[in-house]
Design a protein around this motif. Structure first.
Motif, mmCIF file in Angstrom:
data_model
loop_
_atom_site.group_PDB
_atom_site.id
_atom_site.type_symbol
_atom_site.label_atom_id
_atom_site.label_comp_id
_atom_site.label_asym_id
_atom_site.label_seq_id
_atom_site.Cartn_x
_atom_site.Cartn_y
_atom_site.Cartn_z
ATOM 1 N N SER A 31 0.851 -1.191 0.000
ATOM 2 C CA SER A 31 0.000 0.000 0.000
ATOM 3 C C SER A 31 0.879 1.231 0.000
ATOM 4 O O SER A 31 2.092 1.150 0.242
ATOM 5 N N HIS A 86 1.683 5.839 4.160
ATOM 6 C CA HIS A 86 1.490 6.965 5.072
ATOM 7 C C HIS A 86 0.567 8.009 4.440
ATOM 8 O O HIS A 86 0.564 8.175 3.210
ATOM 9 N N PRO A 87 -0.183 8.744 5.264
ATOM 10 C CA PRO A 87 -0.969 9.867 4.735
ATOM 11 C C PRO A 87 -0.066 10.904 4.075
ATOM 12 O O PRO A 87 1.023 11.198 4.564
ATOM 13 N N ASP A 132 -3.758 12.634 -2.262
ATOM 14 C CA ASP A 132 -4.862 11.885 -1.666
ATOM 15 C C ASP A 132 -5.558 10.985 -2.686
ATOM 16 O O ASP A 132 -5.908 9.843 -2.381
ATOM 17 N N THR A 164 -3.413 8.011 -3.323
ATOM 18 C CA THR A 164 -3.451 7.125 -2.163
ATOM 19 C C THR A 164 -4.717 6.287 -2.186
ATOM 20 O O THR A 164 -4.677 5.064 -1.997
ATOM 21 N N ASN A 175 -4.487 2.199 -2.883
ATOM 22 C CA ASN A 175 -4.767 1.302 -1.762
ATOM 23 C C ASN A 175 -6.069 0.526 -1.942
ATOM 24 O O ASN A 175 -6.138 -0.669 -1.637
ATOM 25 N N TYR A 221 -5.747 8.270 3.698
ATOM 26 C CA TYR A 221 -5.104 6.991 4.025
ATOM 27 C C TYR A 221 -5.971 6.190 4.996
ATOM 28 O O TYR A 221 -6.228 5.003 4.791
#
Length: 293
Positions: free
Chosen positions: A84, A87-88, A93, A96, A100, A154
């Motif tokens: 994945s 981390h944020p 975004d 992410t 993920n 995240y």
């Protein structure tokens, strides 16, 4: 009897490398998958982009050194899915979320099609409400039954990943997905910064001063592979102590005066409860930062 075969995604990552070594040391036959191997993991492995369903399905169809799939074989006894964006705000975004969620769906769906019903997936402490100073928790130690609250993209991928796991298990009564809510993962090198936390507890206020040693994270993953149950279940994975020398009770009373304390806290007891993981998985943390500082 042949060794049990386990596929590990994210095998070149911080946790993945230690998980591979831990499983090997306990007699497992490992196949490693990652999008970017910077070094040879020393086991059969494949570079794959898991957001591509075809590549995910191909990886889960592998049978060892010969990476070509064999449809007549159930290639793996278990899947450990760690891959994945970790981390944020490491990437955008949107990226992410896309990475993920799609990768997790592809692994779950590929496992379903191939009849691989034992999955261990790395969820996260972040869905418990981090940063806790802004969260809606009412009591400590925090347990698995608190309402999930994703305050970052995240964390939202972890909330939705657990929902996805539950749906896959509802539709397949033979499937097991253990969702491990890993705390902030630490290697030996990371412990050098711990003395600074003692000077300013605010630096670790965001996750109630919790952490997980990478070796204990690997142990929890192996224990989850070995534990037999059906359906989706969640487990908070932390070390037994906080990152602080100050007692846990003092920290709560000073920094979270409105929180209820359930039971009695031992001196430096973790405020994210690992009791369920101990009781069901047989998890027992072996490493504390205090050994290294």
């Amino acid at each position: 009897m042949s060794k049990k075969r386990v596929l590990v995604t994210g095998a070149a990552g911080k946790v993945g490398k230690v998980v591979v070594d831990d499983l090997l040391s306990h007699g497992y036959d490992i196949f490693a998958v990652d999008r970017d191997f910077k070094e040879d993991p020393g086991v059969p492995h494949m570079t794959a982009e898991l957001t591509n369903f075809g590549e995910a399905l191909d990886a889960l169809s592998s049978t060892g050194v010969d990476v070509y799939g064999r449809a007549e074989m159930n290639a793996f006894d278990a899947i450990v899915h760690l891959a994945s964006i970790p981390h944020p705000r490491e990437v955008s975004d949107a990226d992410t979320f896309s990475n993920n969620m799609v990768a997790t769906y592809n692994i779950f769906e590929s496992a379903k099609r191939l009849g691989i019903n034992n999955i261990v997936w790395s969820s996260s402490e972040t869905l418990l409400g981090i940063p806790f100073e802004q969260s809606k928790i009412e009591a400590v130690p925090v347990t698995e039954d608190v309402k999930k609250y994703g305050s970052s993209t995240y964390a939202i991928t972890k909330v939705l990943g657990e929902e996805l796991a539950e749906q896959f298990c509802l539709h397949n009564p033979e499937m097991k997905i253990a969702c491990l809510r890993l705390s902030n993962v630490m290697e030996d090198e990371d412990y050098k910064q711990f003395p600074d936390y003692q000077k300013d507890p605010n630096k670790r206020l965001w996750n109630l001063w919790s952490y997980i040693d990478v070796r204990d994270a690997a142990q929890s993953i192996r224990k989850a592979v070995e534990t037999e149950f059906k359906g989706m279940d969640t487990f908070i994975i932390t070390n037994d102590d906080t990152v602080m020398d100050t007692s846990s009770e003092e920290l709560v009373k000073e920094y979270y005066p409105n929180l209820k304390i359930n039971g009695e806290l031992t001196e430096n007891q973790t405020l994210l409860s690992n009791e369920k993981a101990k009781r069901i998985l047989g998890y027992q943390p072996q490493h504390s930062w205090r050994e290294f500082v």
